[in-house]
Enzyme design. Structure first.
Site, PDB file in Angstrom:
ATOM      1  N   ILE A  11     -29.399  13.946  -2.773  1.00 31.41           N
ATOM      2  CA  ILE A  11     -28.956  12.770  -2.012  1.00 31.41           C
ATOM      3  C   ILE A  11     -27.459  12.823  -1.704  1.00 31.41           C
ATOM      4  CG2 ILE A  11     -28.444  11.188  -3.936  1.00 31.41           C
ATOM      5  CD1 ILE A  11     -30.083   9.061  -2.277  1.00 31.41           C
ATOM      6  N   ASN A  24     -26.575   2.499 -13.926  1.00 35.44           N
ATOM      7  CA  ASN A  24     -26.906   1.682 -15.099  1.00 35.44           C
ATOM      8  C   ASN A  24     -26.059   0.411 -15.032  1.00 35.44           C
ATOM      9  OD1 ASN A  24     -24.389   2.221 -16.484  1.00 35.44           O
ATOM     10  ND2 ASN A  24     -25.186   4.274 -16.831  1.00 35.44           N
ATOM     11  N   GLY A  32     -28.183  12.177 -14.463  1.00 39.31           N
ATOM     12  CA  GLY A  32     -29.098  12.186 -13.324  1.00 39.31           C
ATOM     13  C   GLY A  32     -28.383  12.041 -11.993  1.00 39.31           C
ATOM     14  N   VAL A  33     -28.967  11.235 -11.126  1.00 41.09           N
ATOM     15  CA  VAL A  33     -28.426  11.092  -9.779  1.00 41.09           C
ATOM     16  C   VAL A  33     -27.063  10.407  -9.818  1.00 41.09           C
ATOM     17  CG1 VAL A  33     -29.601   8.895  -9.216  1.00 41.09           C
ATOM     18  CG2 VAL A  33     -29.089  10.545  -7.409  1.00 41.09           C
ATOM     19  N   ASP A  34     -26.862   9.521 -10.765  1.00 40.25           N
ATOM     20  CA  ASP A  34     -25.579   8.830 -10.934  1.00 40.25           C
ATOM     21  C   ASP A  34     -24.457   9.844 -11.205  1.00 40.25           C
ATOM     22  OD1 ASP A  34     -23.647   6.925 -11.396  1.00 40.25           O
ATOM     23  OD2 ASP A  34     -24.683   5.942 -13.046  1.00 40.25           O
ATOM     24  N   SER A 117     -35.287   4.668 -11.027  1.00 37.94           N
ATOM     25  CA  SER A 117     -35.964   4.427 -12.313  1.00 37.94           C
ATOM     26  C   SER A 117     -36.944   5.515 -12.769  1.00 37.94           C
ATOM     27  CB  SER A 117     -36.707   3.076 -12.339  1.00 37.94           C
ATOM     28  OG  SER A 117     -35.814   2.010 -12.547  1.00 37.94           O
ATOM     29  N   TYR A 121     -35.016   6.416 -16.890  1.00 37.55           N
ATOM     30  CA  TYR A 121     -35.575   5.086 -17.125  1.00 37.55           C
ATOM     31  C   TYR A 121     -37.100   5.067 -17.254  1.00 37.55           C
ATOM     32  CZ  TYR A 121     -31.115   2.562 -16.744  1.00 37.55           C
ATOM     33  OH  TYR A 121     -29.857   2.068 -16.964  1.00 37.55           O
TER      34      TYR A 121
HETATM   35  P1  ADP Z   1     -32.946   6.348 -13.650  1.00 35.39           P
HETATM   36  O1  ADP Z   1     -32.077   6.077 -14.834  1.00 35.39           O
HETATM   37  O2  ADP Z   1     -32.958   5.209 -12.648  1.00 35.39           O
HETATM   38  O3  ADP Z   1     -34.314   6.809 -14.028  1.00 35.39           O
HETATM   39  P2  ADP Z   1     -32.182   9.109 -12.944  1.00 35.39           P
HETATM   40  O4  ADP Z   1     -30.934   9.551 -12.284  1.00 35.39           O
HETATM   41  O5  ADP Z   1     -32.458   9.580 -14.321  1.00 35.39           O
HETATM   42  O6  ADP Z   1     -32.163   7.502 -12.847  1.00 35.39           O
HETATM   43  O7  ADP Z   1     -33.427   9.500 -12.056  1.00 35.39           O
HETATM   44  C1  ADP Z   1     -33.770   8.878 -10.840  1.00 35.39           C
HETATM   45  C2  ADP Z   1     -34.311   9.911  -9.883  1.00 35.39           C
HETATM   46  O8  ADP Z   1     -33.235  10.636  -9.292  1.00 35.39           O
HETATM   47  C3  ADP Z   1     -35.204  10.962 -10.555  1.00 35.39           C
HETATM   48  O9  ADP Z   1     -36.391  11.088  -9.784  1.00 35.39           O
HETATM   49  C4  ADP Z   1     -34.363  12.241 -10.482  1.00 35.39           C
HETATM   50  O10 ADP Z   1     -35.193  13.388 -10.347  1.00 35.39           O
HETATM   51  C5  ADP Z   1     -33.567  12.002  -9.221  1.00 35.39           C
HETATM   52  N1  ADP Z   1     -32.337  12.789  -9.018  1.00 35.39           N
HETATM   53  C6  ADP Z   1     -31.555  13.420  -9.922  1.00 35.39           C
HETATM   54  N2  ADP Z   1     -30.521  14.029  -9.302  1.00 35.39           N
HETATM   55  C7  ADP Z   1     -30.648  13.777  -7.974  1.00 35.39           C
HETATM   56  C8  ADP Z   1     -29.918  14.127  -6.792  1.00 35.39           C
HETATM   57  N3  ADP Z   1     -28.812  14.873  -6.844  1.00 35.39           N
HETATM   58  N4  ADP Z   1     -30.380  13.683  -5.583  1.00 35.39           N
HETATM   59  C9  ADP Z   1     -31.488  12.921  -5.507  1.00 35.39           C
HETATM   60  N5  ADP Z   1     -32.211  12.556  -6.564  1.00 35.39           N
HETATM   61  C10 ADP Z   1     -31.805  12.969  -7.792  1.00 35.39           C
END
Ligand code: ADP
Length: 167
Positions: A11, A24, A32-34, A117, A121
């Protein structure tokens, strides 16, 4: 009416007006994505996040995108999955609805969502995909500035689920 698209990818690389972050409640960064969004945006993003005083589950807050191709980051806080009887579905739906509202308030024309999530999560991916697609679909007609909603799936499982739901 706005179009929905699904891709598999990162993303942080998307050329849209706003990308959504699965943050969070502290908004002070995580994994993760954050983590990926903060790394790609640079330290200015965390500095702005510190001034927001966190965010409630199901709600969203906006910042600039700094070094990202996207102009804005909309930080939404998804629910932690605790078995399904703790308003998880409503809260997840609210994340998508609030993010769309805030994007419209900032006259965005395009927005990209991660699979909120479904990582750390622990929300079941199938149900999360259903809720995400239904919520966006239910709101499409009232969107004025947004003409494209992109679902960016990172893993193959989510990508397949979204493809079959959108078919
Ligand atoms: P949450 O705590 O809301 O579960 P996560 O970041 O652990 O957040 O995961 C949310 C989604 O983001 C997961 O499906 C993960 O595979 C995805 N994700 C992780 N890195 C990226 C990225 N760089 N771009 C898009 N999606 C991502």
């Amino acid at each position: 009416m706005a179009k929905i698209r699904v891709i598999q990818g990162d993303i942080t690389r998307q050329m849209v007006d706003a990308i959504v972050n699965a943050a969070n409640p502290s908004l002070l960064g995580g994994g993760g994505v954050d983590g990926a969004i903060h790394r790609a945006a640079g330290p200015e993003l965390l500095a702005e996040c510190r001034r927001l005083n966190g965010c409630k589950t199901g709600d969203a807050k906006i910042t600039k995108g700094y070094r990202l191709p996207a102009s804005y980051v909309i930080h939404t806080v998804g629910p932690v999955w605790r078995g399904g009887a703790h308003q998880e579905a409503e809260l997840l739906s609210s994340c998508y609805r609030r993010s769309l509202d805030i994007a419209e308030e900032h006259t965005c024309t395009s927005i990209a969502f991660p699979n909120v999530s479904t990582g750390i999560y622990g929300f079941p991916k199938e149900l999360a995909a259903e809720i995400a697609i239904r919520t966006v679909n239910d709101n499409l007609e009232r969107l004025l500035t947004i003409d494209e909603v992109l679902f960016v799936c990172f893993d193959q499982e989510n990508y397949s689920l979204y493809q079959s739901h959108l078919r």
